[in-house]
Design a protein around this motif. Structure first.
Motif, PDB file in Angstrom:
ATOM      1  N   VAL A   1       0.865  -1.178   0.000  1.00 28.69           N
ATOM      2  CA  VAL A   1       0.000   0.000   0.000  1.00 28.69           C
ATOM      3  C   VAL A   1       0.903   1.230   0.000  1.00 28.69           C
ATOM      4  CG1 VAL A   1      -1.737   1.263   1.307  1.00 28.69           C
ATOM      5  CG2 VAL A   1      -1.795  -1.228   1.258  1.00 28.69           C
ATOM      6  N   ARG A   2       0.625   2.167  -0.892  1.00 31.27           N
ATOM      7  CA  ARG A   2       1.443   3.372  -0.997  1.00 31.27           C
ATOM      8  C   ARG A   2       0.620   4.606  -0.656  1.00 31.27           C
ATOM      9  NH1 ARG A   2       3.769  -0.167  -4.396  1.00 31.27           N
ATOM     10  NH2 ARG A   2       6.041  -0.217  -4.399  1.00 31.27           N
ATOM     11  N   ILE A   3       1.260   5.506   0.103  1.00 34.99           N
ATOM     12  CA  ILE A   3       0.630   6.764   0.480  1.00 34.99           C
ATOM     13  C   ILE A   3       1.433   7.885  -0.156  1.00 34.99           C
ATOM     14  CG2 ILE A   3      -0.072   8.257   2.375  1.00 34.99           C
ATOM     15  CD1 ILE A   3       0.114   5.771   4.195  1.00 34.99           C
ATOM     16  N   HIS A   4       0.786   8.687  -0.995  1.00 36.07           N
ATOM     17  CA  HIS A   4       1.495   9.839  -1.542  1.00 36.07           C
ATOM     18  C   HIS A   4       0.651  11.092  -1.391  1.00 36.07           C
ATOM     19  CE1 HIS A   4      -0.696  10.035  -5.438  1.00 36.07           C
ATOM     20  NE2 HIS A   4      -0.793   8.743  -5.293  1.00 36.07           N
ATOM     21  N   ARG A   5       1.329  12.229  -1.460  1.00 34.06           N
ATOM     22  CA  ARG A   5       0.680  13.526  -1.260  1.00 34.06           C
ATOM     23  C   ARG A   5       0.404  14.156  -2.610  1.00 34.06           C
ATOM     24  NH1 ARG A   5       2.242  18.853  -0.436  1.00 34.06           N
ATOM     25  NH2 ARG A   5       0.938  19.937   1.046  1.00 34.06           N
ATOM     26  N   GLU A   6      -0.752  14.791  -2.733  1.00 31.79           N
ATOM     27  CA  GLU A   6      -1.118  15.426  -3.990  1.00 31.79           C
ATOM     28  C   GLU A   6      -1.750  16.780  -3.713  1.00 31.79           C
ATOM     29  OE1 GLU A   6      -4.522  14.311  -6.974  1.00 31.79           O
ATOM     30  OE2 GLU A   6      -2.832  12.931  -7.223  1.00 31.79           O
ATOM     31  N   THR A   7      -1.349  17.805  -4.504  1.00 30.09           N
ATOM     32  CA  THR A   7      -1.948  19.129  -4.386  1.00 30.09           C
ATOM     33  C   THR A   7      -2.496  19.608  -5.719  1.00 30.09           C
ATOM     34  OG1 THR A   7       0.180  20.191  -4.797  1.00 30.09           O
ATOM     35  CG2 THR A   7      -0.434  19.838  -2.502  1.00 30.09           C
ATOM     36  N   LYS A   8      -2.194  18.926  -6.790  1.00 26.36           N
ATOM     37  CA  LYS A   8      -2.585  19.347  -8.134  1.00 26.36           C
ATOM     38  C   LYS A   8      -4.112  19.405  -8.269  1.00 26.36           C
ATOM     39  CE  LYS A   8      -1.639  18.319 -12.950  1.00 26.36           C
ATOM     40  NZ  LYS A   8      -0.983  17.409 -13.875  1.00 26.36           N
ATOM     41  N   GLY A   9      -4.603  20.542  -8.740  1.00 24.80           N
ATOM     42  CA  GLY A   9      -6.028  20.707  -8.954  1.00 24.80           C
ATOM     43  C   GLY A   9      -6.838  20.896  -7.688  1.00 24.80           C
TER      44      GLY A   9
ATOM     45  N   VAL B   1      -3.689  16.630  -0.054  1.00 27.55           N
ATOM     46  CA  VAL B   1      -4.396  15.449   0.414  1.00 27.55           C
ATOM     47  C   VAL B   1      -3.445  14.266   0.323  1.00 27.55           C
ATOM     48  CG1 VAL B   1      -6.697  16.234  -0.243  1.00 27.55           C
ATOM     49  CG2 VAL B   1      -5.390  14.873  -1.821  1.00 27.55           C
ATOM     50  N   SER B   2      -3.653  13.288   1.146  1.00 31.07           N
ATOM     51  CA  SER B   2      -2.880  12.054   1.092  1.00 31.07           C
ATOM     52  C   SER B   2      -3.717  11.006   0.376  1.00 31.07           C
ATOM     53  CB  SER B   2      -2.531  11.578   2.500  1.00 31.07           C
ATOM     54  OG  SER B   2      -1.702  12.528   3.138  1.00 31.07           O
ATOM     55  N   ILE B   3      -3.118  10.392  -0.643  1.00 29.91           N
ATOM     56  CA  ILE B   3      -3.801   9.381  -1.443  1.00 29.91           C
ATOM     57  C   ILE B   3      -3.268   8.009  -1.025  1.00 29.91           C
ATOM     58  CG2 ILE B   3      -4.318   8.591  -3.766  1.00 29.91           C
ATOM     59  CD1 ILE B   3      -5.200  11.391  -3.564  1.00 29.91           C
TER      60      ILE B   3
ATOM     61  N   THR C   1      -9.227   4.286  -4.621  1.00 25.85           N
ATOM     62  CA  THR C   1      -8.229   4.862  -3.726  1.00 25.85           C
ATOM     63  C   THR C   1      -8.939   5.626  -2.620  1.00 25.85           C
ATOM     64  OG1 THR C   1      -8.028   6.908  -4.990  1.00 25.85           O
ATOM     65  CG2 THR C   1      -6.532   5.124  -5.578  1.00 25.85           C
ATOM     66  N   ILE C   2      -8.216   5.850  -1.532  1.00 27.64           N
ATOM     67  CA  ILE C   2      -8.758   6.632  -0.428  1.00 27.64           C
ATOM     68  C   ILE C   2      -8.025   7.959  -0.403  1.00 27.64           C
ATOM     69  CG2 ILE C   2      -9.002   6.796   2.079  1.00 27.64           C
ATOM     70  CD1 ILE C   2      -9.204   3.775   2.199  1.00 27.64           C
ATOM     71  N   GLU C   3      -8.780   9.058  -0.406  1.00 32.14           N
ATOM     72  CA  GLU C   3      -8.214  10.396  -0.301  1.00 32.14           C
ATOM     73  C   GLU C   3      -8.541  10.924   1.082  1.00 32.14           C
ATOM     74  OE1 GLU C   3      -9.661  12.907  -3.422  1.00 32.14           O
ATOM     75  OE2 GLU C   3      -8.853  11.595  -4.986  1.00 32.14           O
ATOM     76  N   VAL C   4      -7.488  11.257   1.850  1.00 36.08           N
ATOM     77  CA  VAL C   4      -7.663  11.774   3.198  1.00 36.08           C
ATOM     78  C   VAL C   4      -7.085  13.182   3.230  1.00 36.08           C
ATOM     79  CG1 VAL C   4      -7.242  11.385   5.643  1.00 36.08           C
ATOM     80  CG2 VAL C   4      -7.431   9.437   4.108  1.00 36.08           C
ATOM     81  N   GLN C   5      -7.843  14.142   3.727  1.00 40.79           N
ATOM     82  CA  GLN C   5      -7.435  15.545   3.701  1.00 40.79           C
ATOM     83  C   GLN C   5      -6.495  15.869   4.853  1.00 40.79           C
ATOM     84  OE1 GLN C   5     -11.197  17.476   3.778  1.00 40.79           O
ATOM     85  NE2 GLN C   5     -11.619  17.102   1.624  1.00 40.79           N
ATOM     86  N   THR C   6      -5.316  15.277   4.810  1.00 42.78           N
ATOM     87  CA  THR C   6      -4.285  15.530   5.806  1.00 42.78           C
ATOM     88  C   THR C   6      -2.912  15.384   5.159  1.00 42.78           C
ATOM     89  OG1 THR C   6      -3.426  14.902   7.979  1.00 42.78           O
ATOM     90  CG2 THR C   6      -4.224  13.121   6.594  1.00 42.78           C
ATOM     91  N   ASP C   7      -1.935  16.063   5.752  1.00 41.43           N
ATOM     92  CA  ASP C   7      -0.557  15.913   5.292  1.00 41.43           C
ATOM     93  C   ASP C   7       0.224  14.952   6.183  1.00 41.43           C
ATOM     94  OD1 ASP C   7      -0.881  17.683   3.200  1.00 41.43           O
ATOM     95  OD2 ASP C   7      -0.328  19.420   4.399  1.00 41.43           O
ATOM     96  N   ASP C   8      -0.410  14.446   7.235  1.00 34.26           N
ATOM     97  CA  ASP C   8       0.259  13.564   8.195  1.00 34.26           C
ATOM     98  C   ASP C   8       0.283  12.128   7.679  1.00 34.26           C
ATOM     99  OD1 ASP C   8       1.486  12.598  10.410  1.00 34.26           O
ATOM    100  OD2 ASP C   8      -0.096  13.147  11.822  1.00 34.26           O
ATOM    101  N   ARG C   9       1.199  11.862   6.737  1.00 35.97           N
ATOM    102  CA  ARG C   9       1.286  10.531   6.142  1.00 35.97           C
ATOM    103  C   ARG C   9       1.854   9.508   7.116  1.00 35.97           C
ATOM    104  NH1 ARG C   9       4.286  11.463   0.609  1.00 35.97           N
ATOM    105  NH2 ARG C   9       5.509  12.858   1.896  1.00 35.97           N
TER     106      ARG C   9
ATOM    107  N   LYS D   1       4.176   1.802   2.389  1.00 31.42           N
ATOM    108  CA  LYS D   1       5.315   2.637   2.052  1.00 31.42           C
ATOM    109  C   LYS D   1       4.815   4.044   1.789  1.00 31.42           C
ATOM    110  CE  LYS D   1       8.501  -0.572  -0.119  1.00 31.42           C
ATOM    111  NZ  LYS D   1       9.227  -0.899  -1.352  1.00 31.42           N
ATOM    112  N   ILE D   2       5.644   5.026   2.143  1.00 31.30           N
ATOM    113  CA  ILE D   2       5.331   6.408   1.802  1.00 31.30           C
ATOM    114  C   ILE D   2       6.003   6.701   0.475  1.00 31.30           C
ATOM    115  CG2 ILE D   2       5.677   8.811   2.429  1.00 31.30           C
ATOM    116  CD1 ILE D   2       5.217   8.044   5.284  1.00 31.30           C
ATOM    117  N   ALA D   3       5.220   7.094  -0.505  1.00 30.71           N
ATOM    118  CA  ALA D   3       5.724   7.333  -1.870  1.00 30.71           C
ATOM    119  C   ALA D   3       5.856   8.831  -2.082  1.00 30.71           C
ATOM    120  CB  ALA D   3       4.780   6.731  -2.897  1.00 30.71           C
ATOM    121  N   GLY D   4       6.788   9.218  -2.909  1.00 27.21           N
ATOM    122  CA  GLY D   4       6.966  10.630  -3.232  1.00 27.21           C
ATOM    123  C   GLY D   4       7.777  11.360  -2.184  1.00 27.21           C
TER     124      GLY D   4
END
Length: 107
Positions: free
Chosen positions: A32-40, A46-48, A80-88, A103-106
């Protein structure tokens, strides 16, 4: 009531069978990978969470648990799950406690 996924086509007025879309996000290595996204998202991060091989109903309950533990909002989109936090790191700990390899990706 059954959903037949019929779509009307303007090409001759035929009714065609819609292509089945996969709602599961599965990585071949089972991680399972958790990455951060801000685009758009107007700069809001958000953490994906990707790679969960679960049914949509199970993803929804897992999303609810993650949102409650993190104290934030979120949603399930396209497997996918989108969670509105930066605390990966907190998400990683919660998912590892649930029995996933994470794993934390990115960057």
């Amino acid at each position: 009531m059954q959903n037949s996924n019929l779509v009307y086509s303007t090409d001759g007025g035929k009714i065609e069978q819609a292509k089945a879309q996969s709602t599961r996000s599965v990585n071949k290595d089972g991680i399972v990978r958790i990455h951060r996204e801000t685009k758009g998202r107007k700069g809001k991060g958000v953490s994906i969470v990707e790679g969960l091989d679960k049914e949509p109903a199970e993803l929804k309950t897992l999303c609810k648990t993650l949102k409650q533990k993190c104290g934030c909002g979120g949603a399930v989109k396209n497997g996918t799950i989108e969670v509105q936090t930066d605390d990966r790191e907190k998400l990683r700990t919660l998912l590892q406690d649930a029995g996933f390899t994470v794993k934390i990706a990115g960057g």
